[in-house]
Write a protein that holds these residues in place. Structure first.
Motif, PDB file in Angstrom:
ATOM      1  N   ARG A  14      -0.347  -9.896  -5.811  1.00 45.61           N
ATOM      2  CA  ARG A  14      -1.197  -8.933  -6.504  1.00 45.61           C
ATOM      3  C   ARG A  14      -1.911  -7.992  -5.538  1.00 45.61           C
ATOM      4  O   ARG A  14      -2.769  -7.197  -5.948  1.00 45.61           O
ATOM      5  N   GLY A  15      -1.592  -8.123  -4.254  1.00 48.89           N
ATOM      6  CA  GLY A  15      -2.185  -7.228  -3.277  1.00 48.89           C
ATOM      7  C   GLY A  15      -3.528  -7.675  -2.747  1.00 48.89           C
ATOM      8  O   GLY A  15      -4.220  -6.879  -2.095  1.00 48.89           O
ATOM      9  N   TRP A  16      -3.895  -8.924  -2.972  1.00 48.73           N
ATOM     10  CA  TRP A  16      -5.186  -9.437  -2.520  1.00 48.73           C
ATOM     11  C   TRP A  16      -4.930 -10.542  -1.494  1.00 48.73           C
ATOM     12  O   TRP A  16      -4.249 -11.528  -1.788  1.00 48.73           O
ATOM     13  N   ARG A  17      -5.483 -10.374  -0.342  1.00 50.19           N
ATOM     14  CA  ARG A  17      -5.273 -11.351   0.724  1.00 50.19           C
ATOM     15  C   ARG A  17      -6.510 -12.234   0.852  1.00 50.19           C
ATOM     16  O   ARG A  17      -7.624 -11.731   1.040  1.00 50.19           O
ATOM     17  N   VAL A  18      -6.290 -13.524   0.734  1.00 54.86           N
ATOM     18  CA  VAL A  18      -7.384 -14.488   0.835  1.00 54.86           C
ATOM     19  C   VAL A  18      -6.920 -15.651   1.696  1.00 54.86           C
ATOM     20  O   VAL A  18      -5.757 -16.080   1.635  1.00 54.86           O
ATOM     21  N   ASP A  19      -7.804 -16.153   2.538  1.00 58.85           N
ATOM     22  CA  ASP A  19      -7.495 -17.283   3.417  1.00 58.85           C
ATOM     23  C   ASP A  19      -8.040 -18.554   2.782  1.00 58.85           C
ATOM     24  O   ASP A  19      -9.250 -18.785   2.771  1.00 58.85           O
ATOM     25  N   GLN A  28      -2.243   8.718  -2.414  1.00 60.77           N
ATOM     26  CA  GLN A  28      -2.518   7.329  -2.056  1.00 60.77           C
ATOM     27  C   GLN A  28      -1.226   6.559  -1.762  1.00 60.77           C
ATOM     28  O   GLN A  28      -1.162   5.770  -0.805  1.00 60.77           O
ATOM     29  N   ARG A  29      -0.202   6.802  -2.585  1.00 57.16           N
ATOM     30  CA  ARG A  29       1.070   6.125  -2.359  1.00 57.16           C
ATOM     31  C   ARG A  29       1.678   6.552  -1.036  1.00 57.16           C
ATOM     32  O   ARG A  29       2.258   5.746  -0.305  1.00 57.16           O
ATOM     33  N   LEU A  89       2.660   1.051   5.516  1.00 59.92           N
ATOM     34  CA  LEU A  89       3.664   0.002   5.417  1.00 59.92           C
ATOM     35  C   LEU A  89       4.752   0.184   6.470  1.00 59.92           C
ATOM     36  O   LEU A  89       5.191  -0.790   7.107  1.00 59.92           O
ATOM     37  N   ASN A  90       5.189   1.415   6.668  1.00 58.84           N
ATOM     38  CA  ASN A  90       6.189   1.664   7.702  1.00 58.84           C
ATOM     39  C   ASN A  90       5.650   1.319   9.091  1.00 58.84           C
ATOM     40  O   ASN A  90       6.372   0.772   9.944  1.00 58.84           O
ATOM     41  N   SER A  91       4.372   1.643   9.307  1.00 57.53           N
ATOM     42  CA  SER A  91       3.767   1.297  10.594  1.00 57.53           C
ATOM     43  C   SER A  91       3.704  -0.218  10.786  1.00 57.53           C
ATOM     44  O   SER A  91       3.991  -0.731  11.879  1.00 57.53           O
ATOM     45  N   ASN A 107       0.455  -3.662  -3.305  1.00 52.88           N
ATOM     46  CA  ASN A 107      -0.400  -2.517  -3.651  1.00 52.88           C
ATOM     47  C   ASN A 107       0.435  -1.280  -4.017  1.00 52.88           C
ATOM     48  O   ASN A 107       0.088  -0.538  -4.941  1.00 52.88           O
ATOM     49  N   ILE A 108       1.544  -1.071  -3.302  1.00 49.97           N
ATOM     50  CA  ILE A 108       2.419   0.068  -3.611  1.00 49.97           C
ATOM     51  C   ILE A 108       3.062  -0.116  -4.981  1.00 49.97           C
ATOM     52  O   ILE A 108       3.185   0.847  -5.764  1.00 49.97           O
TER      53      ILE A 108
END
Length: 463
Positions: A30-35, A110-111, A118-120, A214-215
């Motif tokens: 879902r585009g959310w990063r959690v540890d 934004q995209r 993302l490419n980077s 996210n994309i």
């Protein structure tokens, strides 16, 4: 029971790791990063997972408050629904097409920015993977060099030309001398760099997954914005443009609310799994039998065995070598690398047996074990009857270790009158029963029968 407890602990740790991985993967999609780590001991995981909920961790790590977002989207939906059904329409308002067009343009920008990031990230991941491969090869090469350096293979002592066999100077080639210690330090540095690169690759992989999610979400919003723009553009009249824009925004808000509701349900499911695991782990921790102090008891027994062997005069164990005495997993005493049973003279076998038995009793009294509290030694001098070994044994009996032990020792042996008198002067209790036997057993005498009134017959005399 200890093996079952360890197996249960491993199962709990494995299930904790799987729960943590599922939770992080679900949020990454879902585009959310959690540890949410599942590593460490059971107590550490229980403490870490009980200190905060998964929602709180998500809010701290990804700044995502599902409840606040859902409330905001519900408020927006109610406002749009009210504007679509109840509020009057300003027929002179021309901002509908501008708003729809600007939203689509903003989402495209934004995209484009996310796609560039993302490419980077992918480029950095490829470079880190190449660097990791290079470090692996360098570690292998340095390890081979260290092995050859230690074995002395490849050491250049004399150089000559392979064609003319003319002697050559090694300094011409600019060779440098490296010690094995320098190579070992270089290998350790390469290994540290490898671990850093591995962690960097893992972080880049998580960032790539988050950016991809996210994309994907932004693409969905962009499709809705483009459809809304097309609907507003095709509408006839300013009023219909405003109605079309409001309807499109309401539809997008409802889809956003559905997405947040699904995410909230997933978070609740993950939290339920975490709560069940914490409850099981706490129940296991409270019911776990504390591990026995085998190591402490074994160490105490080894110390007592050293003391008794030295006190009894075992010829293979000297006071300066007592530290080398150890016990293996089967509790067999070893002196250095050899079994103590195979060392010393034949008369030392009885000393080893006596010391082992006495050390068990002493350790049990010290560690509050289950020893009955007394030791019986039957003829400890049977293999060493000469005067030298008898003197060693009598010396042991008068020592403080033998006289002030916290258990009872019964010794059955033969001593001369002079030896008995010597021990009694040293306050050693000696019991000397009369006769040849320690136990004075009196044979049972049959009761006399009544005398017959007349002389027995010949048949009776024969019996």
């Amino acid at each position: 029971m200890r093996l079952e407890s360890e197996q249960r602990a491993r199962d709990l740790k494995e299930s904790a790791r799987l729960i943590a991985e599922r939770a992080m993967d679900t949020m990454i999609r879902r585009g959310w990063r959690v540890d949410w780590s599942g590593f460490g001991s059971l107590k550490e995981i229980i403490s870490r997972w009980s200190s905060q909920t998964f929602r709180q961790a998500l809010q701290e790590a990804a700044h995502v408050d599902i409840g606040a977002r859902m409330q905001m989207v519900r408020t927006k939906s109610e406002r749009l629904r009210n504007a679509l059904t109840n509020q009057p329409i300003d027929e002179s308002d021309t901002s509908a097409s501008v708003i729809a067009s600007q939203k689509a343009i903003s989402l495209k920008q934004q995209r484009h920015s996310l796609n560039r990031d993302l490419n980077s990230l992918r480029t950095q991941q490829e470079q880190a993977s190449m660097l990791l491969d290079s470090l692996e090869h360098r570690i292998l090469g340095a390890s081979d060099l260290l092995r050859l350096k230690r074995s002395g293979v490849g050491r250049i002592d004399h150089l000559e030309c392979p064609t003319c066999h003319r002697d050559m100077d090694a300094t011409v080639f600019g060779l440098s001398s490296q010690s094995p210690e320098t190579i070992e330090a270089h290998i350790e540095a390469l290994r540290r760099d490898r671990e850093l690169i591995k962690r960097n690759i893992e972080s880049l992989t998580a960032n790539i997954a988050s950016a991809t999610a996210n994309i994907a979400e932004l693409d969905s919003q962009l499709r809705d914005a483009e459809q809304a723009l097309a609907t507003v553009t095709n509408a006839v009249g300013l009023a219909r443009e405003q109605i079309a824009l409001t309807a499109s925004e309401l539809s997008a808000a409802e889809r956003e609310l559905e997405r947040l509701t699904g995410a909230s349900e997933e978070i609740d499911e993950i939290q339920a799994s975490i709560d069940r695991w914490v409850a099981d782990a706490k129940a296991f921790e409270s019911a776990t039998i504390p591990p026995p102090d085998v190591a402490a008891r074994k160490a105490a027994f080894t110390d007592e065995l050293r003391r008794y062997l030295i006190a009894l005069g075992h010829s293979a164990l000297q006071p300066q070598d007592a530290h080398s005495l150890s016990l293996d997993d089967e509790y067999v005493p070893f002196l250095g690398g050899r079994r103590l049973r195979s060392l010393g003279s034949a008369s030392d076998q009885s000393r080893l047996i006596a010391a082992y038995s006495l050390a068990l009793a002493a350790t049990s009294r010290q560690m509050q074990g289950k020893h009955p509290g007394f030791v019986i030694l039957d003829e400890p001098l049977q293999q060493n009857p000469d005067d030298k070994h008898k003197k060693l044994f009598l010396t042991f009996l008068q020592k403080q270790l033998a006289q002030q032990s916290k258990f009872q020792t019964l010794i059955f042996t033969w001593l001369s009158d002079s030896q008995i008198g010597y021990l009694r002067k040293q306050n050693t209790a000696v019991i000397t029963p009369p006769g040849e036997h320690f136990l004075q057993l009196t044979p049972k005498i049959a009761e006399p029968t009544a005398a017959p009134s007349e002389a027995p017959s010949a048949e009776a005399e024969g019996l």
